[in-house]
Design a protein around this motif. Structure first.
Motif, PDB file in Angstrom:
ATOM      1  N   ALA A 165     -32.079  29.388  -1.212  1.00 20.81           N
ATOM      2  CA  ALA A 165     -32.590  29.372  -2.586  1.00 20.81           C
ATOM      3  C   ALA A 165     -33.227  30.706  -2.956  1.00 20.81           C
ATOM      4  CB  ALA A 165     -33.604  28.240  -2.745  1.00 20.81           C
ATOM      5  N   LEU A 166     -33.977  31.280  -2.036  1.00 15.22           N
ATOM      6  CA  LEU A 166     -34.676  32.535  -2.318  1.00 15.22           C
ATOM      7  C   LEU A 166     -33.714  33.712  -2.449  1.00 15.22           C
ATOM      8  CD1 LEU A 166     -37.702  32.097   0.116  1.00 15.22           C
ATOM      9  CD2 LEU A 166     -37.786  32.062  -2.380  1.00 15.22           C
ATOM     10  N   PRO A 311     -33.424  18.772  -0.612  1.00  9.41           N
ATOM     11  CA  PRO A 311     -34.776  18.240  -0.779  1.00  9.41           C
ATOM     12  C   PRO A 311     -35.261  18.391  -2.221  1.00  9.41           C
ATOM     13  CG  PRO A 311     -34.655  19.766   1.083  1.00  9.41           C
ATOM     14  CD  PRO A 311     -33.404  19.941   0.289  1.00  9.41           C
ATOM     15  N   SER A 312     -36.310  17.655  -2.551  1.00  8.32           N
ATOM     16  CA  SER A 312     -36.745  17.548  -3.938  1.00  8.32           C
ATOM     17  C   SER A 312     -37.434  18.800  -4.466  1.00  8.32           C
ATOM     18  CB  SER A 312     -37.686  16.351  -4.098  1.00  8.32           C
ATOM     19  OG  SER A 312     -38.817  16.488  -3.271  1.00  8.32           O
ATOM     20  N   LEU A 313     -37.666  19.813  -3.616  1.00  7.74           N
ATOM     21  CA  LEU A 313     -38.294  21.045  -4.105  1.00  7.74           C
ATOM     22  C   LEU A 313     -37.416  21.775  -5.117  1.00  7.74           C
ATOM     23  CD1 LEU A 313     -40.019  22.680  -0.987  1.00  7.74           C
ATOM     24  CD2 LEU A 313     -41.027  21.302  -2.800  1.00  7.74           C
ATOM     25  N   GLY A 314     -36.143  21.432  -5.163  1.00  2.94           N
ATOM     26  CA  GLY A 314     -35.258  22.081  -6.119  1.00  2.94           C
ATOM     27  C   GLY A 314     -35.124  21.339  -7.431  1.00  2.94           C
ATOM     28  N   SER A 315     -35.992  20.376  -7.694  1.00  5.04           N
ATOM     29  CA  SER A 315     -35.823  19.492  -8.847  1.00  5.04           C
ATOM     30  C   SER A 315     -36.379  20.042 -10.153  1.00  5.04           C
ATOM     31  CB  SER A 315     -36.486  18.135  -8.562  1.00  5.04           C
ATOM     32  OG  SER A 315     -35.897  17.512  -7.449  1.00  5.04           O
ATOM     33  N   ALA A 316     -37.127  21.141 -10.116  1.00  2.09           N
ATOM     34  CA  ALA A 316     -37.797  21.628 -11.331  1.00  2.09           C
ATOM     35  C   ALA A 316     -37.109  22.830 -11.960  1.00  2.09           C
ATOM     36  CB  ALA A 316     -39.250  21.970 -11.015  1.00  2.09           C
ATOM     37  N   LEU A 320     -38.613  27.693 -10.693  1.00  2.00           N
ATOM     38  CA  LEU A 320     -39.638  27.005  -9.910  1.00  2.00           C
ATOM     39  C   LEU A 320     -39.123  26.630  -8.524  1.00  2.00           C
ATOM     40  CD1 LEU A 320     -41.515  24.697 -12.445  1.00  2.00           C
ATOM     41  CD2 LEU A 320     -42.243  26.861 -11.439  1.00  2.00           C
ATOM     42  N   LYS A 321     -37.815  26.473  -8.390  1.00  3.12           N
ATOM     43  CA  LYS A 321     -37.268  26.211  -7.061  1.00  3.12           C
ATOM     44  C   LYS A 321     -37.552  27.384  -6.134  1.00  3.12           C
ATOM     45  CE  LYS A 321     -32.729  26.189  -6.335  1.00  3.12           C
ATOM     46  NZ  LYS A 321     -31.339  25.667  -6.222  1.00  3.12           N
ATOM     47  N   LYS A 322     -37.344  28.593  -6.633  1.00  2.00           N
ATOM     48  CA  LYS A 322     -37.626  29.767  -5.806  1.00  2.00           C
ATOM     49  C   LYS A 322     -39.119  29.896  -5.513  1.00  2.00           C
ATOM     50  CE  LYS A 322     -33.624  32.609  -6.929  1.00  2.00           C
ATOM     51  NZ  LYS A 322     -33.130  33.943  -7.324  1.00  2.00           N
ATOM     52  N   VAL A 323     -39.930  29.617  -6.519  1.00  2.00           N
ATOM     53  CA  VAL A 323     -41.381  29.681  -6.303  1.00  2.00           C
ATOM     54  C   VAL A 323     -41.800  28.662  -5.247  1.00  2.00           C
ATOM     55  CG1 VAL A 323     -43.638  29.318  -7.361  1.00  2.00           C
ATOM     56  CG2 VAL A 323     -41.854  30.540  -8.623  1.00  2.00           C
ATOM     57  N   ALA A 324     -41.311  27.429  -5.395  1.00  2.00           N
ATOM     58  CA  ALA A 324     -41.699  26.362  -4.472  1.00  2.00           C
ATOM     59  C   ALA A 324     -41.220  26.648  -3.056  1.00  2.00           C
ATOM     60  CB  ALA A 324     -41.143  25.026  -4.959  1.00  2.00           C
ATOM     61  N   TYR A 325     -39.973  27.073  -2.927  1.00  2.00           N
ATOM     62  CA  TYR A 325     -39.458  27.356  -1.591  1.00  2.00           C
ATOM     63  C   TYR A 325     -40.123  28.586  -0.979  1.00  2.00           C
ATOM     64  CZ  TYR A 325     -35.780  23.849  -1.314  1.00  2.00           C
ATOM     65  OH  TYR A 325     -35.096  22.668  -1.210  1.00  2.00           O
ATOM     66  N   GLY A 326     -40.450  29.558  -1.804  1.00  2.00           N
ATOM     67  CA  GLY A 326     -41.147  30.730  -1.279  1.00  2.00           C
ATOM     68  C   GLY A 326     -42.507  30.371  -0.715  1.00  2.00           C
TER      69      GLY A 326
END
Length: 479
Positions: A165-166, A311-316, A320-326
């Motif tokens: 994702a990043l 996983p659900s971290l990519g749901s926004a 925001l997926k990159k922010v969350a995964y980072g």
């Protein structure tokens, strides 16, 4: 039997029965009250003894233990539950979270009580030896290691998803999985849980923050990021779902697995300064976990419905997926690290128990330890590459691994120590048979859940949802 003290260090007296755990089998331990204060009889049977010369493993306080338990539990589970809720519906999903969370907490109490009555027990396999003998010990030990290595594979899979994702899938997913595995090996090779403490604090904070960002982010979107961005679409949110039997069992197994890891708490107890403080850490951990799972999952499911990423971290959405995964990448790596560490610690103690090398900085000590962490990490890497879908890995761990060691065996442990309740008062008799019912529930989850997950994996391969084994395909849906 009294322990002698020399320079403030407890010396292990000769064991009553040559140190063999199995020799305690058949004794009635219900009602025993062995104090674990220094100098007492029970303390002498702890696998790790305080020492001034070698490695002192007994350094973990209950607050530190709470954070270790939290990081073991709160990570991969919170990212899979929203998808399970789509199958079950919001109300049954919430009841599953509360019910399984309460049952897992109770299982942790059973294991802690049994362990304090039988202080030689370093792991769930040692407990199996007390109630069922050497064969059951070996089977349980193998299942324990297999379960936690499957969970470690979920950490590798999650970390590779984060790196994809990043980087917008800058390279083959297998390379990202390999990078994650190397990081996990390095962290898991830290020998003592106490030294992993700061990593668990940082890991928990990173995952919690990442999930919170996604939870807030999904409420700000007009429609789910994965849904069609124009025209009419079906959200897929419902209070009560109508899943097929296989879908329902698979979803329940996924939620169950998200909080059923109390068997991994046992090796941590052996490294606590005062093992009697275990319940403080257990209750604090499970309260936070259940409350977080319930609130986060309900919000994500309400706003994303069937369009929850896995996983659900990519749901926004992509940003925001990159922010969350980072932010959450460290937490995913620490999760895999802890799962490898607890599996390796079991094998390490199993090999070196009752030898001078267990707590001595010898070549054999270090060679055994590093061999355990490296080999188990390699196996986790292979599993992550073979089943590259996060939800399926966790569901498989729940049904095939956690159901036997977190439902069936704990029920047996309780019955072993409370056999006289069967013919006691009516209330005690009811409690006795309810524990056998818990064992039957474990059998159902093992058979039904495993079949459901395997059927889902086969269907996913057939439909192209999962790529081939060791596929380089993007598992983050970034490209």
């Amino acid at each position: 039997m009294e322990a002698t003290l020399e320079k403030g260090v407890a010396k292990r007296p000769l064991p009553l029965d040559n140190g063999d755990i199995a020799s305690t089998r058949g004794r009635k331990h219900a009602g025993e009250d062995w104090s674990l204060e220094e100098g007492s009889g029970a303390e002498n049977f702890e696998v790790f003894q305080p020492t001034a010369d070698g490695v002192n493993f007994r350094t973990v306080g209950w607050i530190w233990a709470t954070m270790i338990f939290l990081k073991m539990t709160f990570a991969t589970g919170v990212m899979t539950i929203p998808s399970a809720m789509y199958s079950l519906g919001a109300v049954p999903g919430a009841l599953n979270i509360i019910g399984w969370g309460a049952l897992s907490t109770y299982v942790g109490v059973i294991q802690g009580n049994f362990r304090n009555r039988h202080p030689r027990c370093h792991s769930i396999a040692d407990m199996a030896d007390v109630v069922g003998g050497g064969v059951l010990r070996e089977l349980t030990g193998a299942l324990f290691v297999a379960t936690w290595i499957i969970c470690a594979a979920s950490g590798i899979s999650g970390a590779s998803t984060a790196l994809n994702a990043l980087s917008d899938h800058a390279t083959c997913t297998n390379w990202f999985s390999l990078v994650a595995t190397v990081c996990i090996v390095v962290m898991a090779s830290i020998r003592k849980f106490e030294k992993l403490g700061w990593l668990t604090w940082a890991g928990f904070a990173s995952v919690f923050t990442a999930v919170l960002i996604v939870v807030i982010g999904v409420t700000l979107n007009e429609r789910p990021a994965a849904a069609p961005q124009t025209g009419v679409f079906e959200l897929g949110y419902h209070a009560f779902g109508v899943p097929s039997f296989m879908e329902g069992v698979s979803a329940a197994a996924t939620i169950f697995a998200s909080g059923a890891g109390t068997s991994a708490f046992l090796p941590v107890i052996s490294e606590m300064r005062n093992p009697r403080d275990y319940k403080k850490a257990l209750y604090a951990c499970m309260s936070i976990v259940v409350a977080s799972y319930l609130s986060f999952s309900l919000v994500v499911y309400r706003w994303c419905g069937q369009w929850v990423a896995s996983p659900s971290l990519g749901s926004a959405g992509p940003t925001l997926k990159k922010v969350a995964y980072g932010i959450g990448l460290l937490g995913l790596l620490v999760t895999g690290c802890l799962y490898v560490h607890v599996s390796a610690k079991y094998i390490f103690v199993r090999i070196l128990r009752n030898s001078k090398h267990l707590q001595a900085n010898t070549v054999i000590h270090w060679g055994t330890w590093l061999c355990c962490t490296v080999c188990l990490s390699i196996i986790a890497f292979l599993i992550a590459s073979a089943i590259p879908i996060f939800n399926y890995i966790l569901g498989l761990a729940g049904s095939l691994g956690f159901a036997p060691i977190a439902l069936i065996l704990p029920a047996w442990l309780w019955v072993h120590d409370h056999g006289d309740w069967r013919t006691a008062s009516p209330m005690k008799a009811v409690a006795y048979y309810l524990h056998w019912l818990m064992a039957l529930l474990g059998v159902f989850m093992t058979v039904g859940g495993t079949y459901g997950i395997i059927d889902s994996v086969i269907a996913a391969y057939r439909e192209g949802t999962i790529g081939s084994v060791f596929s380089c395909a993007d598992n983050s849906n970034s490209v």
